[in-house]
Design a protein around this motif. Structure first.
Motif, PDB file in Angstrom:
ATOM      1  N   ARG A   3      47.548 129.404  91.002  1.00 27.23           N
ATOM      2  CA  ARG A   3      46.554 130.045  91.876  1.00 27.23           C
ATOM      3  C   ARG A   3      46.699 129.521  93.297  1.00 27.23           C
ATOM      4  O   ARG A   3      46.468 128.334  93.559  1.00 27.23           O
ATOM      5  N   TYR A   4      47.048 130.416  94.202  1.00 26.84           N
ATOM      6  CA  TYR A   4      47.200 130.016  95.598  1.00 26.84           C
ATOM      7  C   TYR A   4      45.877 129.514  96.176  1.00 26.84           C
ATOM      8  O   TYR A   4      45.870 128.623  97.026  1.00 26.84           O
ATOM      9  N   SER A   5      44.772 130.019  95.695  1.00 26.52           N
ATOM     10  CA  SER A   5      43.467 129.571  96.185  1.00 26.52           C
ATOM     11  C   SER A   5      43.189 128.100  95.839  1.00 26.52           C
ATOM     12  O   SER A   5      42.315 127.485  96.434  1.00 26.52           O
ATOM     13  N   MET A   6      43.971 127.542  94.908  1.00 27.49           N
ATOM     14  CA  MET A   6      43.820 126.150  94.502  1.00 27.49           C
ATOM     15  C   MET A   6      45.007 125.300  94.961  1.00 27.49           C
ATOM     16  O   MET A   6      45.283 124.241  94.402  1.00 27.49           O
ATOM     17  N   THR A   7      45.706 125.746  95.997  1.00 26.95           N
ATOM     18  CA  THR A   7      46.937 125.083  96.413  1.00 26.95           C
ATOM     19  C   THR A   7      46.722 123.625  96.828  1.00 26.95           C
ATOM     20  O   THR A   7      45.668 123.266  97.364  1.00 26.95           O
ATOM     21  N   ASN A   8      47.710 122.814  96.549  1.00 22.50           N
ATOM     22  CA  ASN A   8      47.707 121.415  96.963  1.00 22.50           C
ATOM     23  C   ASN A   8      47.904 121.387  98.480  1.00 22.50           C
ATOM     24  O   ASN A   8      48.842 121.979  98.997  1.00 22.50           O
ATOM     25  N   LYS A   9      47.057 120.680  99.198  1.00 18.39           N
ATOM     26  CA  LYS A   9      47.123 120.659 100.661  1.00 18.39           C
ATOM     27  C   LYS A   9      48.383 119.982 101.185  1.00 18.39           C
ATOM     28  O   LYS A   9      48.721 120.127 102.352  1.00 18.39           O
ATOM     29  N   ASN A  10      49.097 119.263 100.335  1.00 17.49           N
ATOM     30  CA  ASN A  10      50.328 118.596 100.755  1.00 17.49           C
ATOM     31  C   ASN A  10      51.544 119.523 100.753  1.00 17.49           C
ATOM     32  O   ASN A  10      52.603 119.144 101.237  1.00 17.49           O
ATOM     33  N   ASN A  11      51.413 120.718 100.187  1.00 16.63           N
ATOM     34  CA  ASN A  11      52.540 121.649 100.150  1.00 16.63           C
ATOM     35  C   ASN A  11      53.012 121.997 101.551  1.00 16.63           C
ATOM     36  O   ASN A  11      52.196 122.264 102.432  1.00 16.63           O
ATOM     37  N   GLU A  12      54.343 122.042 101.722  1.00 19.19           N
ATOM     38  CA  GLU A  12      54.876 122.610 102.954  1.00 19.19           C
ATOM     39  C   GLU A  12      54.635 124.114 102.894  1.00 19.19           C
ATOM     40  O   GLU A  12      54.822 124.732 101.858  1.00 19.19           O
ATOM     41  N   GLU A  13      54.214 124.687 103.992  1.00 20.22           N
ATOM     42  CA  GLU A  13      53.913 126.119 104.043  1.00 20.22           C
ATOM     43  C   GLU A  13      55.159 126.936 103.737  1.00 20.22           C
ATOM     44  O   GLU A  13      56.260 126.604 104.178  1.00 20.22           O
TER      45      GLU A  13
END
Length: 73
Positions: A3-13
């Motif tokens: 779920r993109y709405s629950m994405t880890n904030k550390n992900n590179e965009e």
């Protein structure tokens, strides 16, 4: 399904992402070490795949994730 709405904030965009349901099993890091990294027991996208091998490895990681927390936009 991730779920993109629950994405880890550390992900590179970019297109690939890991959500916060990750259990830190390290499977994705072992399969695609150029793309994934483990921090605080959660995997995230450290670098979006930018070549054929990294894209293949990241796709394999999506298919191998036991909790389906890796996805693509």
């Amino acid at each position: 399904m991730a779920r993109y709405s629950m994405t880890n904030k550390n992900n590179e965009e970019g297109d690939f992402f890991v959500d916060m349901r990750c259990i830190g099993c390290n499977t994705c890091v072992r399969l695609a070490p150029n793309t994934f990294k483990l921090k605080n027991e959660l995997s995230f996208i450290q670098k979006q795949p930018d070549n054929k091998k990294d894209l293949h490895d990241a796709t394999l990681a999506i298919l191998s994730c036991p909790v389906f927390s890796i996805g693509m936009k």
